[in-house]
Design a protein around this motif. Sequence first.
Motif, short mmCIF file in Angstrom:
data_model
loop_
_atom_site.label_atom_id
_atom_site.label_comp_id
_atom_site.label_asym_id
_atom_site.label_seq_id
_atom_site.Cartn_x
_atom_site.Cartn_y
_atom_site.Cartn_z
N ARG A 136 -0.75 10.78 7.59
CA ARG A 136 -0.20 9.66 6.83
C ARG A 136 1.08 10.04 6.09
O ARG A 136 1.29 11.20 5.71
CB ARG A 136 -1.22 9.15 5.80
N LEU A 137 1.91 9.03 5.91
CA LEU A 137 2.97 9.09 4.92
C LEU A 137 2.45 8.44 3.65
O LEU A 137 1.56 7.59 3.70
CB LEU A 137 4.21 8.34 5.40
N GLU A 138 2.99 8.84 2.51
CA GLU A 138 2.68 8.17 1.25
C GLU A 138 4.01 7.80 0.60
O GLU A 138 4.84 8.66 0.32
CB GLU A 138 1.86 9.08 0.34
N LEU A 139 4.20 6.51 0.40
CA LEU A 139 5.47 6.01 -0.10
C LEU A 139 5.84 6.68 -1.42
O LEU A 139 5.09 6.61 -2.39
CB LEU A 139 5.36 4.49 -0.31
N ARG A 180 -8.49 8.06 14.82
CA ARG A 180 -9.84 7.53 14.60
C ARG A 180 -10.00 6.99 13.19
O ARG A 180 -10.61 5.93 12.99
CB ARG A 180 -10.86 8.64 14.88
N ARG A 181 -9.47 7.70 12.21
CA ARG A 181 -9.60 7.22 10.83
C ARG A 181 -8.88 5.89 10.64
O ARG A 181 -9.41 4.97 10.00
CB ARG A 181 -9.07 8.28 9.86
N CYS A 182 -7.69 5.79 11.17
CA CYS A 182 -6.92 4.55 11.02
C CYS A 182 -7.61 3.38 11.72
O CYS A 182 -7.72 2.28 11.15
CB CYS A 182 -5.51 4.71 11.57
N THR A 183 -8.08 3.59 12.92
CA THR A 183 -8.69 2.49 13.68
C THR A 183 -10.04 2.09 13.09
O THR A 183 -10.52 0.99 13.37
CB THR A 183 -8.85 2.85 15.16
N GLN A 184 -10.62 2.94 12.26
CA GLN A 184 -11.86 2.60 11.56
C GLN A 184 -11.62 2.05 10.16
O GLN A 184 -12.56 1.85 9.40
CB GLN A 184 -12.78 3.83 11.49
N GLY A 185 -10.34 1.79 9.82
CA GLY A 185 -10.02 1.22 8.52
C GLY A 185 -9.90 2.22 7.40
O GLY A 185 -9.93 1.84 6.23
N ARG A 186 -9.73 3.49 7.74
CA ARG A 186 -9.61 4.53 6.72
C ARG A 186 -8.23 5.18 6.79
O ARG A 186 -8.09 6.40 6.71
CB ARG A 186 -10.72 5.57 6.90
N GLN A 187 -7.20 4.34 6.90
CA GLN A 187 -5.85 4.87 7.05
C GLN A 187 -5.40 5.65 5.82
O GLN A 187 -4.52 6.50 5.90
CB GLN A 187 -4.86 3.74 7.36
N HIS A 188 -6.05 5.39 4.68
CA HIS A 188 -5.64 6.09 3.46
C HIS A 188 -6.04 7.57 3.47
O HIS A 188 -5.58 8.33 2.60
CB HIS A 188 -6.20 5.39 2.22
N ASP A 231 0.84 -1.19 0.00
CA ASP A 231 0.00 0.00 0.00
C ASP A 231 0.88 1.24 0.00
O ASP A 231 1.90 1.31 0.68
CB ASP A 231 -0.89 -0.02 1.25
N THR A 232 0.46 2.23 -0.76
CA THR A 232 1.15 3.53 -0.77
C THR A 232 0.84 4.34 0.48
O THR A 232 1.70 5.05 1.00
CB THR A 232 0.73 4.32 -2.02
N MET A 233 -0.39 4.23 0.97
CA MET A 233 -0.88 5.07 2.05
C MET A 233 -0.54 4.45 3.40
O MET A 233 -1.03 3.36 3.73
CB MET A 233 -2.39 5.26 1.94
N LEU A 234 0.29 5.12 4.17
CA LEU A 234 0.79 4.59 5.43
C LEU A 234 0.30 5.48 6.57
O LEU A 234 0.91 6.48 6.93
CB LEU A 234 2.33 4.55 5.41
N GLY A 235 -0.88 5.12 7.10
CA GLY A 235 -1.48 5.91 8.17
C GLY A 235 -0.72 5.77 9.47
O GLY A 235 0.11 4.88 9.66
N CYS A 236 -1.06 6.66 10.43
CA CYS A 236 -0.37 6.66 11.72
C CYS A 236 -0.71 5.42 12.53
O CYS A 236 0.05 5.01 13.41
CB CYS A 236 -0.72 7.91 12.50
N GLY A 237 -1.88 4.82 12.27
CA GLY A 237 -2.27 3.59 12.94
C GLY A 237 -3.02 3.76 14.25
O GLY A 237 -3.53 2.78 14.79
N VAL A 238 -3.11 4.98 14.76
CA VAL A 238 -3.73 5.17 16.07
C VAL A 238 -4.88 6.17 16.06
O VAL A 238 -5.68 6.20 17.00
CB VAL A 238 -2.68 5.61 17.13
#
Length: 335
Positions: free
Chosen positions: A111-114, A98-106, A89-96
Amino acid sequence: MRALVITGPHRAEVQDVPEPVPAAGEVVVDVQRAGICGTDVEFFTGEMAYLHTRHAEYPMRIGHEWMGTVSSVGSGVDPAWIGWRVTGDTMLGCGVCRRCTQGRQHVCEDRLELGIRGGKPGALAEKVATPARSLHRLPDGVDEAAGAMVEPGGNAFRSVQAAALGPGDRCLVLGPGTIGLLSALFARAAGAEVHVLGRSERSLAFARTLGFDGVWTEEQLPQVAWDAVIEASNAQHLPAKALELVEPGRRVVYIGLAGVPSPIDTRGLALKDVTAVGVLSASPGLAGTIDAYASGTVDPRPLIAATVSLDDLPAILAGERPDGAGPGPKFHVAL
Protein backbone atom coordinates in the motif's frame (compact mmCIF):
# COMPACT_ATOMS: atom_id res chain seq x y z
CA MET A 1 1.15 25.57 -5.97
CA ARG A 2 2.27 25.93 -2.35
CA ALA A 3 2.91 22.86 -0.21
CA LEU A 4 4.56 22.04 3.09
CA VAL A 5 7.74 20.00 2.59
CA ILE A 6 9.76 18.31 5.33
CA THR A 7 13.33 18.29 4.05
CA GLY A 8 14.96 16.55 7.02
CA PRO A 9 14.70 16.12 10.79
CA HIS A 10 13.45 19.38 12.34
CA ARG A 11 13.41 21.09 8.94
CA ALA A 12 10.16 22.04 7.22
CA GLU A 13 9.27 24.84 4.82
CA VAL A 14 6.57 25.95 2.41
CA GLN A 15 7.71 25.47 -1.18
CA ASP A 16 6.34 26.14 -4.63
CA VAL A 17 5.86 22.72 -6.26
CA PRO A 18 4.22 21.57 -9.50
CA GLU A 19 0.46 21.13 -9.37
CA PRO A 20 -0.62 17.50 -9.50
CA VAL A 21 -2.09 16.05 -12.69
CA PRO A 22 -4.62 13.24 -12.14
CA ALA A 23 -3.39 9.88 -13.38
CA ALA A 24 -5.81 7.25 -14.67
CA GLY A 25 -8.29 6.48 -11.91
CA GLU A 26 -7.34 9.56 -9.90
CA VAL A 27 -8.88 12.91 -9.08
CA VAL A 28 -7.31 16.19 -8.05
CA VAL A 29 -8.88 17.89 -5.05
CA ASP A 30 -8.59 21.56 -4.15
CA VAL A 31 -7.80 21.23 -0.45
CA GLN A 32 -9.81 23.51 1.82
CA ARG A 33 -8.93 22.23 5.28
CA ALA A 34 -6.25 19.85 6.56
CA GLY A 35 -5.06 18.75 9.98
CA ILE A 36 -1.78 17.65 11.51
CA CYS A 37 -1.37 14.76 13.95
CA GLY A 38 1.26 12.96 15.96
CA THR A 39 2.43 11.00 12.92
CA ASP A 40 3.24 14.27 11.15
CA VAL A 41 5.19 15.48 14.17
CA GLU A 42 7.19 12.23 14.20
CA PHE A 43 8.13 12.77 10.55
CA PHE A 44 9.26 16.28 11.46
CA THR A 45 11.41 15.04 14.36
CA GLY A 46 12.74 12.05 12.42
CA GLU A 47 11.31 9.52 14.90
CA MET A 48 8.66 8.01 12.61
CA ALA A 49 9.34 4.28 12.12
CA TYR A 50 8.70 4.41 8.36
CA LEU A 51 11.79 6.59 7.95
CA HIS A 52 13.89 3.79 9.42
CA THR A 53 12.23 0.96 7.47
CA ARG A 54 12.61 2.95 4.21
CA HIS A 55 8.85 3.13 3.66
CA ALA A 56 9.31 6.92 3.67
CA GLU A 57 12.18 9.26 3.03
CA TYR A 58 12.97 12.97 2.90
CA PRO A 59 12.01 15.25 1.31
CA MET A 60 8.37 14.42 1.91
CA ARG A 61 5.01 16.14 1.76
CA ILE A 62 2.79 15.26 4.70
CA GLY A 63 -0.96 15.60 5.32
CA HIS A 64 -3.53 12.82 5.57
CA GLU A 65 -6.44 14.49 7.43
CA TRP A 66 -8.20 16.67 4.88
CA MET A 67 -11.26 17.74 2.94
CA GLY A 68 -11.78 19.69 -0.25
CA THR A 69 -13.56 19.90 -3.59
CA VAL A 70 -12.79 17.77 -6.63
CA SER A 71 -11.51 20.03 -9.41
CA SER A 72 -10.37 17.57 -12.11
CA VAL A 73 -10.43 13.86 -12.92
CA GLY A 74 -8.17 11.45 -14.75
CA SER A 75 -9.12 8.94 -17.41
CA GLY A 76 -11.63 6.34 -16.32
CA VAL A 77 -13.13 8.54 -13.61
CA ASP A 78 -16.72 9.75 -13.79
CA PRO A 79 -16.59 13.54 -14.37
CA ALA A 80 -19.64 13.86 -12.11
CA TRP A 81 -17.12 13.88 -9.24
CA ILE A 82 -16.08 17.42 -10.21
CA GLY A 83 -17.50 19.90 -7.71
CA TRP A 84 -18.17 17.36 -4.98
CA ARG A 85 -16.99 18.08 -1.43
CA VAL A 86 -14.99 15.05 -0.34
CA THR A 87 -12.52 13.51 2.02
CA GLY A 88 -10.49 10.41 1.28
CA ASP A 89 -8.94 7.27 2.67
CA THR A 90 -5.28 7.48 3.64
CA MET A 91 -4.62 3.81 2.91
CA LEU A 92 -4.25 3.15 -0.82
CA GLY A 93 -3.90 -0.58 -1.42
CA CYS A 94 -2.63 -2.14 -4.63
CA GLY A 95 -6.17 -3.32 -5.43
CA VAL A 96 -5.22 -6.77 -6.70
CA CYS A 97 -3.68 -8.73 -3.82
CA ARG A 98 -5.65 -11.11 -1.60
CA ARG A 99 -5.97 -8.56 1.20
CA CYS A 100 -7.29 -5.88 -1.14
CA THR A 101 -9.80 -8.13 -2.87
CA GLN A 102 -11.09 -9.23 0.56
CA GLY A 103 -11.69 -5.61 1.61
CA ARG A 104 -8.57 -5.25 3.73
CA GLN A 105 -6.68 -2.80 1.54
CA HIS A 106 -5.61 -0.85 4.63
CA VAL A 107 -3.20 -3.69 5.49
CA CYS A 108 -2.02 -4.33 1.92
CA GLU A 109 1.71 -5.08 2.01
CA ASP A 110 2.32 -2.85 -1.00
CA ARG A 111 0.00 0.00 0.00
CA LEU A 112 0.73 3.66 -0.34
CA GLU A 113 -0.36 5.94 2.48
CA LEU A 114 -1.22 9.48 1.47
CA GLY A 115 1.33 11.84 2.98
CA ILE A 116 2.92 9.01 4.95
CA ARG A 117 4.23 5.99 3.07
CA GLY A 118 5.60 5.24 -0.37
CA GLY A 119 6.18 8.82 -1.49
CA LYS A 120 2.52 9.67 -2.18
CA PRO A 121 2.32 13.46 -1.66
CA GLY A 122 -0.03 14.54 1.09
CA ALA A 123 -2.72 17.14 1.53
CA LEU A 124 -0.91 19.93 3.35
CA ALA A 125 -0.88 21.66 -0.01
CA GLU A 126 -3.26 23.63 -2.16
CA LYS A 127 -4.10 20.52 -4.21
CA VAL A 128 -3.79 16.77 -3.74
CA ALA A 129 -4.14 13.84 -6.15
CA THR A 130 -5.75 10.64 -4.91
CA PRO A 131 -7.54 7.60 -6.38
CA ALA A 132 -11.26 8.15 -6.97
CA ARG A 133 -11.93 4.82 -5.23
CA SER A 134 -10.60 6.34 -1.99
CA LEU A 135 -13.11 9.20 -1.92
CA HIS A 136 -16.01 9.72 0.45
CA ARG A 137 -18.58 12.40 -0.29
CA LEU A 138 -19.33 14.88 2.49
CA PRO A 139 -22.98 15.82 3.07
CA ASP A 140 -23.95 19.43 3.66
CA GLY A 141 -24.21 18.74 7.40
CA VAL A 142 -20.45 18.14 7.61
CA ASP A 143 -18.59 21.46 7.39
CA GLU A 144 -14.93 22.01 6.52
CA ALA A 145 -13.72 21.60 10.11
CA ALA A 146 -15.60 18.35 10.67
CA GLY A 147 -14.66 17.10 7.20
CA ALA A 148 -10.97 17.33 8.05
CA MET A 149 -11.68 15.41 11.27
CA VAL A 150 -13.15 12.37 9.49
CA GLU A 151 -9.83 10.53 9.26
CA PRO A 152 -8.97 10.68 12.97
CA GLY A 153 -12.64 10.08 13.72
CA GLY A 154 -12.57 6.89 11.68
CA ASN A 155 -9.85 5.50 13.92
CA ALA A 156 -11.88 6.33 17.00
CA PHE A 157 -15.07 4.94 15.46
CA ARG A 158 -13.34 1.62 14.80
CA SER A 159 -11.89 1.55 18.32
CA VAL A 160 -15.33 1.87 19.86
CA GLN A 161 -16.74 -0.75 17.49
CA ALA A 162 -13.92 -3.09 18.54
CA ALA A 163 -14.69 -2.44 22.21
CA ALA A 164 -18.22 -3.84 21.63
CA LEU A 165 -19.74 -1.30 23.99
CA GLY A 166 -23.41 -1.19 24.84
CA PRO A 167 -25.61 1.10 26.92
CA GLY A 168 -24.55 1.11 30.56
CA ASP A 169 -21.09 -0.38 29.96
CA ARG A 170 -18.20 1.39 31.64
CA CYS A 171 -15.36 2.37 29.28
CA LEU A 172 -11.93 3.69 30.18
CA VAL A 173 -9.91 5.56 27.54
CA LEU A 174 -6.17 5.85 28.16
CA GLY A 175 -4.74 9.01 26.61
CA PRO A 176 -6.58 12.33 26.11
CA GLY A 177 -5.10 13.14 22.71
CA THR A 178 -7.19 13.54 19.58
CA ILE A 179 -7.85 9.82 19.03
CA GLY A 180 -8.49 9.18 22.70
CA LEU A 181 -10.96 12.03 23.04
CA LEU A 182 -12.74 11.11 19.83
CA SER A 183 -12.95 7.52 21.07
CA ALA A 184 -14.48 8.80 24.29
CA LEU A 185 -17.04 10.83 22.31
CA PHE A 186 -18.01 7.81 20.19
CA ALA A 187 -18.17 5.61 23.30
CA ARG A 188 -20.53 8.09 24.95
CA ALA A 189 -22.66 8.14 21.80
CA ALA A 190 -22.91 4.34 22.14
CA GLY A 191 -24.48 4.81 25.57
CA ALA A 192 -21.45 3.91 27.68
CA GLU A 193 -20.28 5.52 30.89
CA VAL A 194 -16.99 7.06 29.79
CA HIS A 195 -13.85 7.84 31.78
CA VAL A 196 -10.54 9.23 30.52
CA LEU A 197 -7.08 8.75 32.00
CA GLY A 198 -4.25 11.16 31.27
CA ARG A 199 -1.16 12.79 32.64
CA SER A 200 -0.74 16.50 31.84
CA GLU A 201 -2.98 18.92 33.68
CA ARG A 202 -3.64 20.90 30.48
CA SER A 203 -4.99 17.88 28.59
CA LEU A 204 -6.96 16.66 31.61
CA ALA A 205 -8.50 20.10 32.12
CA PHE A 206 -9.63 20.16 28.51
CA ALA A 207 -11.06 16.63 28.74
CA ARG A 208 -13.15 17.76 31.72
CA THR A 209 -14.81 20.43 29.58
CA LEU A 210 -16.24 17.68 27.34
CA GLY A 211 -18.45 16.35 30.11
CA PHE A 212 -17.23 12.78 30.51
CA ASP A 213 -18.16 10.78 33.60
CA GLY A 214 -14.66 10.89 35.00
CA VAL A 215 -11.22 12.29 34.13
CA TRP A 216 -8.33 10.84 36.12
CA THR A 217 -4.61 10.48 36.58
CA GLU A 218 -3.23 6.99 37.26
CA GLU A 219 -2.95 7.82 40.96
CA GLN A 220 -6.58 8.97 41.14
CA LEU A 221 -8.17 6.20 39.07
CA PRO A 222 -10.97 4.50 41.03
CA GLN A 223 -10.97 0.73 41.46
CA VAL A 224 -14.12 -0.15 39.54
CA ALA A 225 -15.00 -2.65 36.82
CA TRP A 226 -13.97 -1.52 33.34
CA ASP A 227 -15.99 -3.31 30.66
CA ALA A 228 -13.68 -2.01 27.94
CA VAL A 229 -10.33 -0.23 27.92
CA ILE A 230 -9.22 1.69 24.83
CA GLU A 231 -5.47 2.29 24.93
CA ALA A 232 -4.86 5.44 22.87
CA SER A 233 -1.68 6.77 24.45
CA ASN A 234 1.99 6.67 23.51
CA ALA A 235 3.10 5.51 26.96
CA GLN A 236 5.21 2.36 27.05
CA HIS A 237 3.61 0.96 30.22
CA LEU A 238 -0.07 1.58 29.51
CA PRO A 239 -0.76 -1.36 27.15
CA ALA A 240 0.05 -3.71 30.03
CA LYS A 241 -1.95 -1.51 32.41
CA ALA A 242 -4.96 -1.73 30.08
CA LEU A 243 -4.89 -5.53 30.28
CA GLU A 244 -4.57 -5.35 34.04
CA LEU A 245 -7.58 -3.04 34.36
CA VAL A 246 -10.12 -4.62 32.01
CA GLU A 247 -12.82 -6.92 33.34
CA PRO A 248 -12.42 -10.67 32.62
CA GLY A 249 -14.23 -11.71 29.48
CA ARG A 250 -14.30 -8.17 28.07
CA ARG A 251 -12.20 -6.22 25.57
CA VAL A 252 -9.03 -4.17 25.28
CA VAL A 253 -8.46 -2.09 22.15
CA TYR A 254 -4.95 -1.03 21.23
CA ILE A 255 -4.69 2.00 18.94
CA GLY A 256 -1.92 4.04 20.60
CA LEU A 257 1.72 3.41 19.69
CA ALA A 258 4.71 3.97 21.91
CA GLY A 259 8.07 4.88 20.42
CA VAL A 260 9.58 1.73 21.96
CA PRO A 261 8.23 -1.83 22.45
CA SER A 262 5.40 -1.99 24.99
CA PRO A 263 5.00 -5.66 26.01
CA ILE A 264 2.00 -7.30 27.62
CA ASP A 265 1.83 -10.59 29.54
CA THR A 266 -0.25 -12.98 27.43
CA ARG A 267 -0.89 -15.12 30.51
CA GLY A 268 -3.15 -12.34 31.72
CA LEU A 269 -4.82 -12.19 28.33
CA ALA A 270 -5.62 -15.90 28.39
CA LEU A 271 -6.42 -16.34 32.08
CA LYS A 272 -8.81 -13.38 32.02
CA ASP A 273 -10.36 -14.58 28.72
CA VAL A 274 -9.88 -11.07 27.33
CA THR A 275 -10.29 -10.17 23.67
CA ALA A 276 -7.54 -7.79 22.49
CA VAL A 277 -8.01 -5.91 19.23
CA GLY A 278 -5.47 -3.80 17.35
CA VAL A 279 -6.63 -0.89 15.18
CA LEU A 280 -4.32 0.41 12.46
CA SER A 281 -6.37 2.80 10.35
CA ALA A 282 -9.59 4.68 9.83
CA SER A 283 -10.42 2.98 6.52
CA PRO A 284 -13.38 0.76 7.51
CA GLY A 285 -14.73 3.50 9.80
CA LEU A 286 -14.85 6.50 7.49
CA ALA A 287 -18.44 6.11 6.30
CA GLY A 288 -19.75 5.56 9.84
CA THR A 289 -17.85 8.60 11.07
CA ILE A 290 -19.31 10.82 8.36
CA ASP A 291 -22.80 9.63 9.29
CA ALA A 292 -22.18 10.36 12.99
CA TYR A 293 -20.88 13.85 12.24
CA ALA A 294 -23.73 14.60 9.82
CA SER A 295 -26.37 13.54 12.35
CA GLY A 296 -24.74 15.47 15.19
CA THR A 297 -24.29 12.29 17.23
CA VAL A 298 -20.61 13.21 17.59
CA ASP A 299 -19.18 16.70 17.13
CA PRO A 300 -15.37 16.70 16.73
CA ARG A 301 -14.95 20.45 16.33
CA PRO A 302 -14.35 21.36 19.99
CA LEU A 303 -11.02 19.49 19.73
CA ILE A 304 -9.62 22.02 17.25
CA ALA A 305 -7.33 24.46 19.06
CA ALA A 306 -6.72 26.79 16.12
CA THR A 307 -6.95 27.07 12.35
CA VAL A 308 -3.75 28.51 10.92
CA SER A 309 -2.03 29.15 7.60
CA LEU A 310 0.42 26.88 5.81
CA ASP A 311 3.23 29.28 6.74
CA ASP A 312 2.50 28.74 10.46
CA LEU A 313 3.03 24.99 10.30
CA PRO A 314 6.81 24.64 10.72
CA ALA A 315 6.63 26.36 14.10
CA ILE A 316 3.64 24.27 15.19
CA LEU A 317 5.39 21.05 14.17
CA ALA A 318 8.29 22.22 16.35
CA GLY A 319 5.95 22.41 19.34
CA GLU A 320 4.86 26.04 19.43
CA ARG A 321 1.26 26.97 20.18
CA PRO A 322 0.13 30.14 18.38
CA ASP A 323 -1.25 33.06 20.35
CA GLY A 324 -4.95 32.68 20.95
CA ALA A 325 -4.99 28.90 20.45
CA GLY A 326 -7.62 27.05 22.42
CA PRO A 327 -6.91 24.13 24.74
CA GLY A 328 -7.77 21.33 22.28
CA PRO A 329 -5.16 18.95 20.83
CA LYS A 330 -5.79 19.50 17.10
CA PHE A 331 -4.45 22.13 14.69
CA HIS A 332 -6.00 22.75 11.28
CA VAL A 333 -4.74 24.58 8.23
CA ALA A 334 -7.07 26.57 6.00
CA LEU A 335 -5.95 26.52 2.37
